[in-house]
Write an enzyme that holds these catalytic residues in place. Structure first.
Site, PDB file in Angstrom:
ATOM      1  N   ASP A 245       3.538  -5.710 -10.796  1.00 19.04           N
ATOM      2  CA  ASP A 245       3.601  -4.249 -10.824  1.00 19.04           C
ATOM      3  C   ASP A 245       2.961  -3.788 -12.146  1.00 19.04           C
ATOM      4  OD1 ASP A 245       4.037  -1.621 -10.201  1.00 19.04           O
ATOM      5  OD2 ASP A 245       6.117  -1.888  -9.590  1.00 19.04           O
TER       6      ASP A 245
HETATM    7  C1  BGC Z   1       5.022   1.278  -8.991  1.00 17.95           C
HETATM    8  C2  BGC Z   1       4.386   0.637  -7.776  1.00 17.95           C
HETATM    9  C3  BGC Z   1       2.977   1.150  -7.597  1.00 17.95           C
HETATM   10  C4  BGC Z   1       2.195   0.887  -8.859  1.00 17.95           C
HETATM   11  C5  BGC Z   1       0.766   1.310  -8.770  1.00 17.95           C
HETATM   12  C6  BGC Z   1       4.144   1.196 -10.205  1.00 17.95           C
HETATM   13  O1  BGC Z   1       4.635   1.947 -11.252  1.00 17.95           O
HETATM   14  O2  BGC Z   1       6.259   0.650  -9.233  1.00 17.95           O
HETATM   15  O3  BGC Z   1       5.159   0.888  -6.645  1.00 17.95           O
HETATM   16  O4  BGC Z   1       2.397   0.530  -6.497  1.00 17.95           O
HETATM   17  O5  BGC Z   1       2.811   1.587  -9.918  1.00 17.95           O
HETATM   18  O6  BGC Z   1       0.614   2.672  -8.753  1.00 17.95           O
END
Ligand code: BGC
Length: 766
Positions: A293
């Site tokens: 993530d």
């Molecule tokens: C979130 C994810 C997301 C990623 C990309 C993160 O902060 O937890 O769910 O896919 O950002 O935007």
């Protein structure tokens, strides 16, 4: 450039020849796989260590912000081959431009992945996932994902950070909006539906996108519902309740997995070898790649398991995290780690291979621009058929929570006062995580109602209240990117105006709830009532004595105890997407008979959380009036609205359950039958749910577990026999040694229209 196509065509030709030589499809699959591996291995053999590490670096563009860090020079990185994928960039022109930088400027011309958070639609926005789950309509959900894939791919994307399959039992957590709710069985079916919809059965098709299952794992169980918090959970609970949807998505062929921010029992998911390698690769045989993530690798330092980025990278990489999302950790440290022998070149090659195979499967080596299609974008995005379906999906997602004396549906006559901060509101209707959605195209509730009644009824409107008058919360929301402008009138003036408006009307449609910014990421709430100032408006309107229909827009289960006790009709509409206002009007006026059923319990009070239907019995199950039993002194144990609950404008009557036998052997099929009669005065859809309970087992079992359901349409007066088949597989449990199997003994089987109000029978597994 010429070089690239020549190697590709040689390998493709080789693959095609192998295919022609093999008549049988399994053989053909094997030979096309071997052509793919040959191509990718050959490519890897030509790559420098820097080029390899570049493939493991995923960077955000500056088109959208979804996390705390940004790297301005991402364009330079692309040109220098320091980047394997870009996220937060979409639109044919921009994606084409970035892709051309990668394929034309880099030595090996390797195309980029383009990822984005397409969570509930791309441009045509569907209801938030929690809402769609309430339809229990897995084919409709798969179709919504298919539409999202069609639009996203036309817009240049080839990868979506979805489905989010985190089971959640704590509505304080803002991200419950993104998932399917609390049940592992339904959650697994929905996870599969999303993957099927996005990926179809041929990833190379230019109208598909690769799914990314997230957040692996257990993110939905963050302590106290507080965002990014820790998770501490037994293996048993993981396997019984939280892991099944991830596993289902992987079995459905999801091409990638995103590791979660949270720790699991002391080891952050992103550095968790047991999770990312033992479980995901060895036990579940996952063949795609794992991306972290946002910035999760450097965050291992904050977690306190790495002293610096080197150690963080090493831990994450060795655990099985292959692509670094925006952490810039691998790009800065992997080379040195390999040179020092701390990470082997073989391991690096394995990770690079997984990423390149994904690109190959997406057909990007054949045509890096295969998805970017201005004409298709023009034609397909938000086309009338898609909006039509969005309206259908939206009305299926609405849950009728209360309808005293059949106040609903409303007549399209008389005077209707539409009041509340969410009435004349387009922005909030599309909900959180609707990055590419254009809220200006969303239909507000007021507009939907006006359109539905035309000039047959008089529609009055008043704002009545701001979304919130909690200035600290407002300041925070706006600082985080919300754009909320409180009215210049005082709260008292707003209420007075609303009361005066209500007095002129026959009925009040009161549109209350949350701003879209109050759920989603980094949006936990400790108090999950409707904001206080809105409740004051509601109480003032209640005092007028006018009949009130409460229409709720919100991203999580709320505490609605007062509302349930006082307001005659309550409609839970969540955030329904582009077609929200139309769908809500369809239900308000009975052009669609509501059929949604909750997939997350609505607590009676915050103090009950976590509250969920598939809990255990305890040694002293609650008994009213008996002191020494498991209960609260001040509130009931049961939620206000249970899992599976939702009303209709008609009424469904259930017969008692008929089993075709009282005893079954392991190889047998047990048929469970129940007659469901629509004994109301309009046609409708009922979601017939089957739960089981293993009375005596090696380890304690939940009081009920959903095992099957059917969504049936019954004409008024019609009776249908609904038949379910159960086998020993449905009765399996993890025993004390964590072996999965069905144990002989007595089972209760329950069938009903929600998890609380059920018919029961029992049988024995020999
Ligand atoms: C979130 C994810 C997301 C990623 C990309 C993160 O902060 O937890 O769910 O896919 O950002 O935007």
């Amino acid at each position: 450039m010429r070089y690239r196509y020549s190697i590709i065509s040689t390998w493709l030709l080789l693959g095609i020849c192998c295919m022609l030589l093999n008549t049988n499809t399994a053989d053909a699959q094997r030979s096309s796989d071997s052509a793919m591996y040959a191509f990718v291995n050959h490519l890897i053999s030509q790559m420098t260590i820097d080029e390899k590490i570049g493939q493991l670096n995923l960077l955000t563009s500056d088109m959208a912000v979804t996390g705390p860090s940004m790297r301005k020079q991402y364009i330079e990185d692309i040109k220098a081959g320091r980047c394997g994928g870009i996220f937060n960039a979409y639109g044919p022109a921009y994606v084409r431009h970035l892709q051309s930088l990668a394929v034309d400027s880099t030595r090996l011309h390797i195309p980029l992945l383009f990822g984005f958070d397409v969570i509930h639609g791309h441009k045509t926005i569907f209801p938030i996932p929690l809402a769609m789950a309430c339809s229990w309509d897995t084919s409709a959900i798969a179709h919504a994902a298919r539409i999202a894939a069609t639009e996203a791919s036309a817009d240049g994307l080839n990868w979506v950070f979805s489905p989010m399959v985190d089971i959640a039992r704590d509505p304080r957590w803002g991200r419950v909006a993104e998932g399917a709710g609390e049940d592992p069985y339904l959650g697994s079916l929905i996870a599969r539906a999303f993957v099927r919809g996005y990926q179809s059965n041929n990833l190379a098709d230019s109208q598909t996108v690769m799914a990314c299952v997230k957040h692996f794992a257990l993110y939905g169980a963050v302590e106290a519902g507080r965002e990014y918090n820790i998770v501490d959970m037994s293996r048993r609970r993981m396997f019984e309740d939280y892991l099944p949807p991830y596993h289902a998505a992987i079995e459905a062929g999801a091409g990638s997995v995103m590791s979660a921010f949270n720790e699991i029992n002391g080891i952050p998911a992103t550095a968790n070898h047991w999770l990312l390698t033992n479980l995901l690769r060895h036990k579940w045989h996952f063949k795609g790649f794992v991306v972290t993530d946002y910035n999760a690798i450097p965050e291992l330092i904050n977690h306190g398991i790495a002293a610096d980025t080197f150690q963080a990278s090493k831990l994450a990489f060795q655990a099985g995290a292959e692509m670094d999302m925006q952490g810039l950790a691998y790009i800065h440290t992997l080379k040195q780690l390999v040179e020092q022998g701390q990470i082997s070149m073989d391991a690096l090659d394995r990770a690079v291979r997984d990423v390149l195979i994904a690109k190959y499967r997406l057909g990007l080596f054949e045509d890096p621009y295969n998805r970017i299609n201005e004409d298709r974008a023009q034609r397909e995005i938000m086309s009338p058929d898609k909006l039509r379906f969005a309206r259908e999906m939206a009305r299926e997602s609405i849950v009728l929570l209360k309808n005293e004396n059949y106040l609903l549906p409303l007549k399209k006559t008389g005077t209707i006062a539409v009041i509340g901060p969410l009435a004349n509101d387009q922005r909030d209707m599309i909900g959180c995580w609707s990055g590419a959605g254009d809220w200006h195209k969303a239909v507000s509730i007021l507009e939907g109602i006006r359109e539905a009644v035309g000039n047959r009824a008089k529609i009055l409107y008043a704002l009545g209240a701001n979304i919130t008058d909690d200035t600290a919360m407002l300041r925070r929301l706006n600082a985080y990117g919300a754009d909320i402008h409180p009215s210049s009138q005082t709260p008292q003036q707003l209420i007075q105006e609303a009361v005066a408006t209500a007095r002129k009307a026959d009925v009040v449609v009161l549109c209350l709830g949350e701003s879209e910014a109050m759920s989603g990421e980094a949006a936990s709430r400790a108090d999950i009532h409707i904001p206080e100032n809105q409740r004051e408006l509601m109480k003032a309107l209640y005092a007028t004595g006018k009949p009130i229909v409460l229409v709720l827009s919100n991203g999580r289960p709320l505490v609605l105890t007062w509302e349930n006790a006082h307001i005659p009709a309550i409609l839970e509409t969540w955030f329904l997407g582009t077609e929200a206002g139309h769908a809500i009007a369809d239900v308000l006026f009975g052009d669609y008979n509501p059929s949604g059923k909750l997939t997350m319990s609505f607590p009676y009070a915050v103090g009950q959380i976590p509250v969920y239907y598939n809990h255990k019995n305890t040694g002293r199950p609650a008994m009213p009036g008996v002191k020494w039993t498991s209960k609260y002194l001040d509130i009931p144990n049961d939620p206000l609205y249970p899992f599976g609950y939702g009303l209709s404008y008609t009424h469904f009557r259930y017969s008692s359950i008929r089993l075709d036998r009282q005893e079954i052997m392991p190889g047998d099929v047990l048929h469970v039958r129940v007659d469901v009669t629509n004994d109301g005065d309009r046609d409708g859809i009922e979601i017939v749910q089957l739960y089981i309970h293993d009375r005596v087992a090696d380890v304690t079992q939940p009081v009920k577990q959903l095992k099957a359901f059917q969504r049936i349409y019954l004409k008024k007066g019609e009776t249908r026999t609904v038949e379910f088949s159960l086998t020993a597989k449905d009765l399996q449990i993890y025993d004390r040694h964590m072996h999965l199997g069905a144990e002989p003994g007595v089972f209760d089987v329950y069938v009903g229209g929600n998890s609380r109000d059920v018919q029961s029978a029992s049988f024995t597994l020999q």
